[in-house]
Design an enzyme around this catalytic site. Sequence first.
Site, PDB file in Angstrom:
ATOM      1  N   VAL A   1     -37.068  -9.535  16.706  1.00  0.00           N
ATOM      2  CA  VAL A   1     -36.343 -10.389  15.737  1.00  0.00           C
ATOM      3  C   VAL A   1     -36.564 -11.746  16.079  1.00  0.00           C
ATOM      4  CG1 VAL A   1     -33.837 -10.414  15.072  1.00  0.00           C
ATOM      5  CG2 VAL A   1     -34.472  -8.520  15.901  1.00  0.00           C
TER       6      VAL A   1
ATOM      7  N   LYS B   1     -35.979  -9.270  11.146  1.00  0.00           N
ATOM      8  CA  LYS B   1     -36.304  -8.102  11.862  1.00  0.00           C
ATOM      9  C   LYS B   1     -37.679  -7.598  11.389  1.00  0.00           C
ATOM     10  CE  LYS B   1     -34.123  -4.932  14.270  1.00  0.00           C
ATOM     11  NZ  LYS B   1     -34.724  -5.161  15.446  1.00  0.00           N
TER      12      LYS B   1
ATOM     13  N   ASP C   1     -29.137   4.710  19.375  1.00  0.00           N
ATOM     14  CA  ASP C   1     -29.430   3.592  20.239  1.00  0.00           C
ATOM     15  C   ASP C   1     -28.299   2.696  20.502  1.00  0.00           C
ATOM     16  OD1 ASP C   1     -31.108   2.491  22.302  1.00  0.00           O
ATOM     17  OD2 ASP C   1     -32.170   1.194  20.907  1.00  0.00           O
TER      18      ASP C   1
END
Length: 606
Positions: free
Chosen positions: A297, A311, A410
């Site tokens: 990023v 990103k 995540d």
Amino acid sequence: MELLLAVLAFICLLPCSLADFQGEALFAVKQSLHASDNQLRDWNPNMVNPCTWSNVMCDPSNNVISVTLSSMGLSGSLSPKVGTLKTLSTLSLQGNAITGKIPKELGNLSSLTSLDLENNHLTGEIPSSLGNLKNLKYLTLSYNNLSGTIPDSLASLDNLISLQLSSNQLTGPIPQKLFLISQYNFSGNQLSCGRDLRHPCVAEANSGGSSNKTKVGVIVGVVVGLIGIILVGCVLFFICKSRITRYRREIYVDVAGEVDRTIAFGQLKRFAYRELQIATDNFCEKNVLGQGGFGKVYKGVLGDNTKVAVKRLTDYESPGGDAAFQREVEMISVAVHRNLLRLIGFCTTPTERLLVYPFMQNLSVAYRLRELKPGESIVDWPTRKRIALGTARGLEYLHEHCNPKIIHRDVKAANVLLDEDFEAVVGDFGLAKLVDVRKTNVTTQVRGTMGHIAPEYLSTGKSSERTDVFGYGIMLLELVTGQRAIDFSRLEEEDDVLLLDHVKKLQREKRLDAIVDKNLNKTYDIQEVEMMIQVALLCTQASPEERPAMSEVVRMLEGEGLAARWEEWQTVEVTRRQEHERMHRRFDWGDDSIHNQDAIELSGGR
């Protein structure tokens, strides 16, 4: 007798000799890389055990297995003495300004599985000795000034998964066997696909390649491909035109006053690649905000002075190409909530996939907990409570108000960002696989970070909303303790490496004060701390069916239903612990011969 003493002395000195040997090699590497006084300060030749040095990892036998010196501003050259570290499995020097040639001595690192020298100023040829690295899986040499041909010896690396050689000055043919590797990139060179050097080849990363092209096959393939592209393009044009028109006319989102009613897909912008190159100073390493499993990023500034986070996806696989990626982006863009990171736009090229988000002024929760710079203030307890509730609301929206629902996969402090008001904003959710509730409720591609992954996801590869609930519970423990989900330094205190086990132990011992982040200096409400720990432990139960849904988590954080749920959990936990203790006692009371056999095995050769 003197001979015996000499032998014993030699044996006792073996570990020290190993440390001296490795320490000398690493110190030579430090000197050749022209590290400044502030860089690698603890790499001290008088401190012979390199296992205590920063950026160095060792195995239990004090063998150096990993050296990671990425993006540290190092220059100079790479010392050939690095080739004496025979146990090294990972060497990463990417993002520096290293000059000179790649030492041929690297071919001596028989244990090496990953070598990353990307984005330096290396010159000369790729050493053929790298073909001796039979365990090598990842070789990354992109963005250097390497010349000459690709050594044929690389084609003998049967374990090689990824070969990245783009943006160098390589010439000559590409060994045909290299096209069989899962991921490769040879673009930005003057290479040819076969032995005929008159035909240059631009080969980029994909999941395999083909060899032995004949001229007839190429011509037929091109003609058929062009016809197919034209037909598919026409179909996609009319489909996309009608779909975008429908989105602009119909898609608005409204969830209990949490979102802006006027947001529509038509506001998503498609950026030109050059525009994002300029915004990020050609993706300069100094602009890197973070790096994860999906890519890096970068901080950027658009032409209108808007600050953004770009990103750059590095492992995105899109079987349908550009159209498939756009369809996924369309679905992501509809998920709009005050606690979700808003997607501004995207960019696609034949080799790039980029997503553009607003820049979050206060970075991530992980940064605010553990990576503060001198003078920056810590996150106080009221703010941590607000972060916990905001994150829960964002996940609740993904699970229960999106159709198809979105599983993050995540959830952790590093993926919860903070805006200028320290409001929690869940990021990276758009990169999780979208789950269509009409077809299935699980996904099978494992994504996540060790310590945050639910046990059933790790063992079966199947995820659901409850895997996100588990990750959220670990994130709550990060908020309370300020610690990482896995901390090997606790081994020195003979404590649990996993944060979850560590907190469970202290909670059973009624030592709540020992759990809370010391940086808070006791400026917190202990009852609120206890409530948050209870919610975290409910979320991290081993059985996914017993974990609460995120909507229930939100209610518990707001003070509704926690007491009853916690009492039920404690009853179950006591029963489980008693059963575990009974089994343990049965084992201890077993036949003495079992213990004798164990003693024999434990005292045998190692």
